[in-house]
Design a protein around this motif. Structure first.
Motif, mmCIF file in Angstrom:
data_model
loop_
_atom_site.group_PDB
_atom_site.id
_atom_site.type_symbol
_atom_site.label_atom_id
_atom_site.label_comp_id
_atom_site.label_asym_id
_atom_site.label_seq_id
_atom_site.Cartn_x
_atom_site.Cartn_y
_atom_site.Cartn_z
ATOM 1 N N ALA A 21 -46.309 -16.907 -3.595
ATOM 2 C CA ALA A 21 -47.136 -15.943 -2.858
ATOM 3 C C ALA A 21 -46.949 -16.090 -1.350
ATOM 4 N N GLU A 22 -46.423 -17.213 -0.899
ATOM 5 C CA GLU A 22 -46.185 -17.435 0.527
ATOM 6 C C GLU A 22 -45.093 -16.526 1.082
ATOM 7 N N LEU A 23 -44.259 -15.967 0.215
ATOM 8 C CA LEU A 23 -43.166 -15.100 0.655
ATOM 9 C C LEU A 23 -43.614 -13.658 0.913
ATOM 10 N N ARG A 24 -44.801 -13.296 0.464
ATOM 11 C CA ARG A 24 -45.262 -11.905 0.547
ATOM 12 C C ARG A 24 -45.375 -11.429 1.992
ATOM 13 N N VAL A 25 -44.980 -10.172 2.189
ATOM 14 C CA VAL A 25 -45.024 -9.550 3.518
ATOM 15 C C VAL A 25 -45.535 -8.121 3.386
ATOM 16 N N PRO A 26 -46.112 -7.575 4.442
ATOM 17 C CA PRO A 26 -46.487 -6.160 4.397
ATOM 18 C C PRO A 26 -45.246 -5.306 4.150
ATOM 19 N N PHE A 27 -45.389 -4.281 3.314
ATOM 20 C CA PHE A 27 -44.246 -3.449 2.952
ATOM 21 C C PHE A 27 -43.582 -2.853 4.192
ATOM 22 N N ALA A 28 -44.385 -2.419 5.146
ATOM 23 C CA ALA A 28 -43.837 -1.788 6.358
ATOM 24 C C ALA A 28 -42.987 -2.767 7.171
ATOM 25 N N GLN A 29 -43.182 -4.063 7.002
ATOM 26 C CA GLN A 29 -42.434 -5.063 7.756
ATOM 27 C C GLN A 29 -41.321 -5.711 6.935
ATOM 28 N N SER A 30 -41.152 -5.291 5.691
ATOM 29 C CA SER A 30 -40.099 -5.889 4.859
ATOM 30 C C SER A 30 -38.741 -5.405 5.334
ATOM 31 N N GLY A 31 -37.834 -6.333 5.457
ATOM 32 C CA GLY A 31 -36.491 -5.987 5.925
ATOM 33 C C GLY A 31 -35.511 -5.883 4.774
ATOM 34 N N ALA A 32 -34.244 -5.911 5.124
ATOM 35 C CA ALA A 32 -33.188 -5.845 4.116
ATOM 36 C C ALA A 32 -33.135 -7.166 3.351
ATOM 37 N N PHE A 33 -32.663 -7.115 2.140
ATOM 38 C CA PHE A 33 -32.429 -8.287 1.292
ATOM 39 C C PHE A 33 -33.702 -9.032 0.910
ATOM 40 N N VAL A 34 -34.859 -8.337 0.895
ATOM 41 C CA VAL A 34 -36.090 -8.931 0.365
ATOM 42 C C VAL A 34 -36.623 -8.015 -0.732
ATOM 43 N N CYS A 35 -37.333 -8.622 -1.683
ATOM 44 C CA CYS A 35 -37.881 -7.887 -2.820
ATOM 45 C C CYS A 35 -38.969 -6.924 -2.349
ATOM 46 N N LYS A 36 -38.860 -5.671 -2.754
ATOM 47 C CA LYS A 36 -39.807 -4.647 -2.341
ATOM 48 C C LYS A 36 -40.823 -4.313 -3.439
ATOM 49 N N PHE A 37 -40.978 -5.195 -4.432
ATOM 50 C CA PHE A 37 -41.943 -4.982 -5.501
ATOM 51 C C PHE A 37 -43.341 -5.045 -4.906
ATOM 52 N N ILE A 38 -44.125 -3.985 -5.078
ATOM 53 C CA ILE A 38 -45.473 -3.898 -4.508
ATOM 54 C C ILE A 38 -46.427 -4.763 -5.333
ATOM 55 N N ILE A 39 -47.132 -5.649 -4.658
ATOM 56 C CA ILE A 39 -48.141 -6.494 -5.288
ATOM 57 C C ILE A 39 -49.491 -5.818 -5.069
ATOM 58 N N GLY A 40 -50.176 -5.500 -6.134
ATOM 59 C CA GLY A 40 -51.480 -4.839 -6.020
ATOM 60 C C GLY A 40 -51.339 -3.322 -5.942
ATOM 61 N N GLU A 41 -52.263 -2.698 -5.251
ATOM 62 C CA GLU A 41 -52.297 -1.236 -5.154
ATOM 63 C C GLU A 41 -51.341 -0.721 -4.075
ATOM 64 N N PRO A 42 -50.561 0.310 -4.394
ATOM 65 C CA PRO A 42 -49.690 0.901 -3.376
ATOM 66 C C PRO A 42 -50.512 1.804 -2.447
ATOM 67 N N ASN A 43 -50.779 1.323 -1.251
ATOM 68 C CA ASN A 43 -51.511 2.113 -0.267
ATOM 69 C C ASN A 43 -50.893 1.875 1.106
ATOM 70 N N ASP A 44 -51.582 2.286 2.152
ATOM 71 C CA ASP A 44 -50.999 2.138 3.490
ATOM 72 C C ASP A 44 -50.924 0.681 3.956
ATOM 73 N N ARG A 45 -51.590 -0.239 3.262
ATOM 74 C CA ARG A 45 -51.512 -1.664 3.592
ATOM 75 C C ARG A 45 -50.842 -2.442 2.462
ATOM 76 N N ALA A 46 -49.895 -1.841 1.792
ATOM 77 C CA ALA A 46 -49.230 -2.449 0.640
ATOM 78 C C ALA A 46 -48.497 -3.725 1.037
ATOM 79 N N VAL A 47 -48.521 -4.688 0.129
ATOM 80 C CA VAL A 47 -47.832 -5.959 0.326
ATOM 81 C C VAL A 47 -46.752 -6.054 -0.737
ATOM 82 N N CYS A 48 -45.549 -6.466 -0.324
ATOM 83 C CA CYS A 48 -44.474 -6.614 -1.302
ATOM 84 C C CYS A 48 -44.140 -8.081 -1.503
ATOM 85 N N CYS A 49 -43.406 -8.371 -2.535
ATOM 86 C CA CYS A 49 -43.069 -9.726 -2.961
ATOM 87 C C CYS A 49 -42.434 -10.532 -1.825
#
Length: 77
Positions: A21-49
């Motif tokens: 869980a320490e690897l999780r980042v806000p979806f809007a800040q996820s860069g290339a070569f990171v998992c974009k699987f959304i954890i929880g509800e997909p909304n404007d504050r979505a967090v990806c793996c």
């Protein structure tokens, strides 16, 4: 002779651990070569793996197994 292989026989031979869980980042800040699987509800504050996603893929190995259903094995030749 042909043989039927059941999914239960394949099972956990290649089990993959869930990314930390320490690897999780806000979806809007996820860069290339990171998992974009959304954890929880997909909304404007979505967090990806955020785990490493090799070969430019969208998901890490753990989440790729969730997203894609494996092909059902038929008869082995």
């Amino acid at each position: 002779m042909n043989q039927l292989v059941r999914l239960s026989q394949i099972g956990d031979a290649d089990a993959i651990a869930e990314p930390s869980a320490e690897l999780r980042v806000p979806f809007a800040q996820s860069g290339a070569f990171v998992c974009k699987f959304i954890i929880g509800e997909p909304n404007d504050r979505a967090v990806c793996c955020g785990a490493p996603a090799p070969d430019g893929k969208s998901w890490c190995a753990f989440h790729r197994r969730i997203v894609f259903e494996p092909a059902r094995p038929g008869r082995l030749r």
